[in-house]
Design a protein around this motif. Sequence first.
Motif, PDB file in Angstrom:
ATOM      1  N   THR A 128      13.292 -18.913 -14.342  1.00  0.00           N
ATOM      2  CA  THR A 128      13.243 -19.930 -15.391  1.00  0.00           C
ATOM      3  C   THR A 128      12.382 -19.509 -16.579  1.00  0.00           C
ATOM      4  N   PHE A 129      11.523 -18.514 -16.401  1.00  0.00           N
ATOM      5  CA  PHE A 129      10.670 -18.068 -17.499  1.00  0.00           C
ATOM      6  C   PHE A 129      11.370 -17.059 -18.398  1.00  0.00           C
ATOM      7  N   SER A 130      12.090 -16.120 -17.788  1.00  0.00           N
ATOM      8  CA  SER A 130      12.737 -15.067 -18.582  1.00  0.00           C
ATOM      9  C   SER A 130      14.195 -15.363 -18.887  1.00  0.00           C
ATOM     10  N   GLY A 131      14.825 -16.240 -18.099  1.00  0.00           N
ATOM     11  CA  GLY A 131      16.240 -16.527 -18.275  1.00  0.00           C
ATOM     12  C   GLY A 131      17.146 -15.575 -17.523  1.00  0.00           C
ATOM     13  N   LEU A 154       8.545 -19.163  -2.548  1.00  0.00           N
ATOM     14  CA  LEU A 154       7.467 -19.877  -3.230  1.00  0.00           C
ATOM     15  C   LEU A 154       7.839 -20.141  -4.688  1.00  0.00           C
ATOM     16  N   SER A 155       8.444 -19.152  -5.343  1.00  0.00           N
ATOM     17  CA  SER A 155       8.881 -19.329  -6.731  1.00  0.00           C
ATOM     18  C   SER A 155       9.912 -20.445  -6.843  1.00  0.00           C
ATOM     19  N   ILE A 156      10.789 -20.560  -5.850  1.00  0.00           N
ATOM     20  CA  ILE A 156      11.796 -21.625  -5.835  1.00  0.00           C
ATOM     21  C   ILE A 156      11.125 -22.987  -5.648  1.00  0.00           C
ATOM     22  N   VAL A 157      10.212 -23.073  -4.706  1.00  0.00           N
ATOM     23  CA  VAL A 157       9.555 -24.344  -4.386  1.00  0.00           C
ATOM     24  C   VAL A 157       8.714 -24.862  -5.550  1.00  0.00           C
ATOM     25  N   ALA A 207       9.563 -22.006 -10.449  1.00  0.00           N
ATOM     26  CA  ALA A 207       9.624 -20.818 -11.302  1.00  0.00           C
ATOM     27  C   ALA A 207      10.992 -20.142 -11.218  1.00  0.00           C
ATOM     28  N   MET A 208      11.743 -20.435 -10.162  1.00  0.00           N
ATOM     29  CA  MET A 208      13.107 -19.930  -9.997  1.00  0.00           C
ATOM     30  C   MET A 208      14.005 -21.082  -9.582  1.00  0.00           C
ATOM     31  N   GLU A 209      15.233 -21.041 -10.080  1.00  0.00           N
ATOM     32  CA  GLU A 209      16.271 -21.939  -9.579  1.00  0.00           C
ATOM     33  C   GLU A 209      17.049 -21.163  -8.538  1.00  0.00           C
ATOM     34  N   TRP A 210      17.546 -21.860  -7.538  1.00  0.00           N
ATOM     35  CA  TRP A 210      18.266 -21.218  -6.437  1.00  0.00           C
ATOM     36  C   TRP A 210      19.580 -21.941  -6.193  1.00  0.00           C
TER      37      TRP A 210
END
Length: 110
Positions: free
Chosen positions: A33-36, A91-94, A97-100
């Motif tokens: 989600t930060f870099s696209g 952890l990034s998903i939770v 920071a990331m979409e899954w």
Amino acid sequence: MLPLCKSTYCMRYDLQESLDSVILSVGDIIIDTFSGYTGMLVKRDHRIDMMDDDIYFWEVKWMTNVAREDLKPNHARVRLSDILEEEGIKLSIVVGAMEWHSINGGTFEL
């Protein structure tokens, strides 16, 4: 569902429960989600560590860098690693920071 509490134990339990609910599979799509950047999980590798025992790593094929309006025109594109540790991805998903998007239909929403 646990009752609301402010203890460290409850927070740790809730976090672990959230991490355990993310089951990654080959073919899943993740979006930083930060870099696209959008990537696909291609391969899972098992490694053994003397301290943590079993550790899993994912090979990620980064496919796109979606144009984002909030990035300045001269903003340098960040190169993301092609190998990511599984617990780091979860952890990034939770934390958002990331979409899954799972090939099996699973997602994670707060």
